[in-house]
Design a protein around this motif. Structure first.
Motif, PDB file in Angstrom:
ATOM      1  N   PHE A   1       0.832  -1.200   0.000  1.00  0.00           N
ATOM      2  CA  PHE A   1       0.000   0.000   0.000  1.00  0.00           C
ATOM      3  C   PHE A   1       0.871   1.256   0.000  1.00  0.00           C
ATOM      4  CE2 PHE A   1      -2.488   3.173   2.554  1.00  0.00           C
ATOM      5  CZ  PHE A   1      -3.444   3.441   1.582  1.00  0.00           C
ATOM      6  N   ARG A   2       1.922   1.259   0.818  1.00  0.00           N
ATOM      7  CA  ARG A   2       2.817   2.411   0.907  1.00  0.00           C
ATOM      8  C   ARG A   2       4.038   2.276  -0.004  1.00  0.00           C
ATOM      9  NH1 ARG A   2       0.674   1.255   5.753  1.00  0.00           N
ATOM     10  NH2 ARG A   2      -0.331   2.957   6.904  1.00  0.00           N
ATOM     11  N   ASN A   3       4.187   1.123  -0.658  1.00  0.00           N
ATOM     12  CA  ASN A   3       5.318   0.864  -1.545  1.00  0.00           C
ATOM     13  C   ASN A   3       6.641   0.993  -0.789  1.00  0.00           C
ATOM     14  OD1 ASN A   3       6.098   0.178  -4.271  1.00  0.00           O
ATOM     15  ND2 ASN A   3       6.949   2.234  -4.464  1.00  0.00           N
ATOM     16  N   GLU A   4       6.696   0.341   0.394  1.00  0.00           N
ATOM     17  CA  GLU A   4       7.874   0.428   1.247  1.00  0.00           C
ATOM     18  C   GLU A   4       8.311  -0.964   1.702  1.00  0.00           C
ATOM     19  OE1 GLU A   4       7.600   4.738   3.457  1.00  0.00           O
ATOM     20  OE2 GLU A   4       6.556   3.052   4.401  1.00  0.00           O
ATOM     21  N   VAL A   5       9.623  -1.175   1.735  1.00  0.00           N
ATOM     22  CA  VAL A   5      10.197  -2.400   2.282  1.00  0.00           C
ATOM     23  C   VAL A   5      10.501  -2.147   3.757  1.00  0.00           C
ATOM     24  CG1 VAL A   5      12.021  -4.114   2.069  1.00  0.00           C
ATOM     25  CG2 VAL A   5      11.229  -2.889   0.042  1.00  0.00           C
ATOM     26  N   VAL A   6       9.986  -3.023   4.611  1.00  0.00           N
ATOM     27  CA  VAL A   6      10.096  -2.849   6.057  1.00  0.00           C
ATOM     28  C   VAL A   6      10.994  -3.949   6.620  1.00  0.00           C
ATOM     29  CG1 VAL A   6       8.792  -2.702   8.211  1.00  0.00           C
ATOM     30  CG2 VAL A   6       7.757  -1.916   6.070  1.00  0.00           C
ATOM     31  N   PHE A   7      11.909  -3.596   7.532  1.00  0.00           N
ATOM     32  CA  PHE A   7      12.746  -4.623   8.146  1.00  0.00           C
ATOM     33  C   PHE A   7      12.617  -4.568   9.660  1.00  0.00           C
ATOM     34  CE2 PHE A   7      15.554  -0.972   7.855  1.00  0.00           C
ATOM     35  CZ  PHE A   7      16.343  -1.018   8.999  1.00  0.00           C
ATOM     36  N   LEU A   8      12.944  -5.688  10.291  1.00  0.00           N
ATOM     37  CA  LEU A   8      12.709  -5.883  11.721  1.00  0.00           C
ATOM     38  C   LEU A   8      14.032  -5.921  12.480  1.00  0.00           C
ATOM     39  CD1 LEU A   8      10.501  -6.610  13.897  1.00  0.00           C
ATOM     40  CD2 LEU A   8      11.048  -9.012  13.423  1.00  0.00           C
ATOM     41  N   ILE A   9      14.089  -5.154  13.564  1.00  0.00           N
ATOM     42  CA  ILE A   9      15.220  -5.206  14.492  1.00  0.00           C
ATOM     43  C   ILE A   9      14.671  -5.153  15.917  1.00  0.00           C
ATOM     44  CG2 ILE A   9      17.255  -4.010  15.388  1.00  0.00           C
ATOM     45  CD1 ILE A   9      17.902  -3.044  12.683  1.00  0.00           C
ATOM     46  N   ASN A  10      14.942  -6.196  16.696  1.00  0.00           N
ATOM     47  CA  ASN A  10      14.558  -6.217  18.108  1.00  0.00           C
ATOM     48  C   ASN A  10      13.095  -5.828  18.320  1.00  0.00           C
ATOM     49  OD1 ASN A  10      17.212  -6.895  18.807  1.00  0.00           O
ATOM     50  ND2 ASN A  10      17.820  -4.749  18.936  1.00  0.00           N
ATOM     51  N   ASP A  11      12.208  -6.443  17.518  1.00  0.00           N
ATOM     52  CA  ASP A  11      10.763  -6.233  17.627  1.00  0.00           C
ATOM     53  C   ASP A  11      10.323  -4.820  17.245  1.00  0.00           C
ATOM     54  OD1 ASP A  11      10.327  -8.876  18.511  1.00  0.00           O
ATOM     55  OD2 ASP A  11      10.816  -8.296  20.569  1.00  0.00           O
TER      56      ASP A  11
END
Length: 230
Positions: A85-95
């Motif tokens: 929807f936002r055309n963004e790649v999201v990554f996870l660090i420490n929750d």
């Protein structure tokens, strides 16, 4: 001395808690090195508003994946989602979730589904200028390339004596790129035959032998991959 060692240990633990460690390769690093990405150098991800119903992500689950930046750096061993929807790649660090500060040219998600479990997305302007200015999913690549753009629309519904509802709806659009030209296509036999051209008899025989439908995404993927081997 004991106090100094304790202070150094605390500093290292604090720094590691603010970082993600993974593999990186590219023009400015060796393939065997590691990187430490401080989330403060990236942008926090704020997620959905609580009043929006539906899934904005390509896959709602976190996936192992990799990222290639516009500068040619390749990050691996990451935990990713794609907010379509936002055309963004999201990554996870420490929750906690963050958005990459660098421009991303290509990324993969190990989803366990399409294309042997790996979904490969590319920035559309690196493929063809006439594609929508978003990331597109590479379904088949070669002499003929086949892409899908998963568009997430925000739809507001109203009802009598009811509060408005904001709902995320999916609308997929398919594209063919051939000889540097791109076009959107509907998935049917007539369009596939026109795209395949002179090799249609061979491709059609392959599809009939393997019970592939020209009305399905899976059928088009198999047909185009076969054509690309001829």
């Amino acid at each position: 001395m004991k106090y100094l060692i304790s202070s150094v240990c605390l500093f290292v633990l604090f720094f590691q808690s603010r970082a993600q460690i993974g593999s990186v390769s590219g023009p400015s690093s060796s393939a065997s090195s590691t990187f430490i990405s401080d989330p403060l150098n990236n942008r926090p991800y704020y997620g959905n508003n609580s009043d929006i119903e539906g899934n904005t992500f390509f896959s709602s689950k976190w996936s192992a994946g990799s990222i290639k930046t516009a500068n040619g750096i390749h990050y691996t061993n990451m935990t990713l989602k794609f907010d379509a929807f936002r055309n963004e790649v999201v990554f996870l660090i420490n929750d906690s979730t963050f958005v990459f500060a660098e421009e991303i040219r290509e990324f993969t998600l190990n989803t366990g589904s399409k294309n042997g479990g790996v979904a490969k997305f590319v920035k559309s302007n690196s493929v063809a200028g006439s594609l929508p200015p978003k990331y597109v999913l590479a379904l088949a690549e070669g002499k003929i390339s086949f892409y899908m753009h998963q568009k997430k629309n925000l739809v507001t519904t109203t009802g009598y004596n009811m509060a408005d509802r904001k709902i995320i709806e999916d609308r997929n659009t398919y594209y063919i790129v051939q000889n540097g030209n791109s076009q959107s296509v509907s998935l049917n036999k007539k369009n596939l035959e026109e795209i395949i051209g002179a090799k249609w008899q061979e491709v059609n025989a392959y599809m009939e032998k393997n019970n592939l439908s020209a009305k399905s995404e899976a059928g088009w993927i198999e047909a185009i991959n076969y054509f690309n081997t001829l």
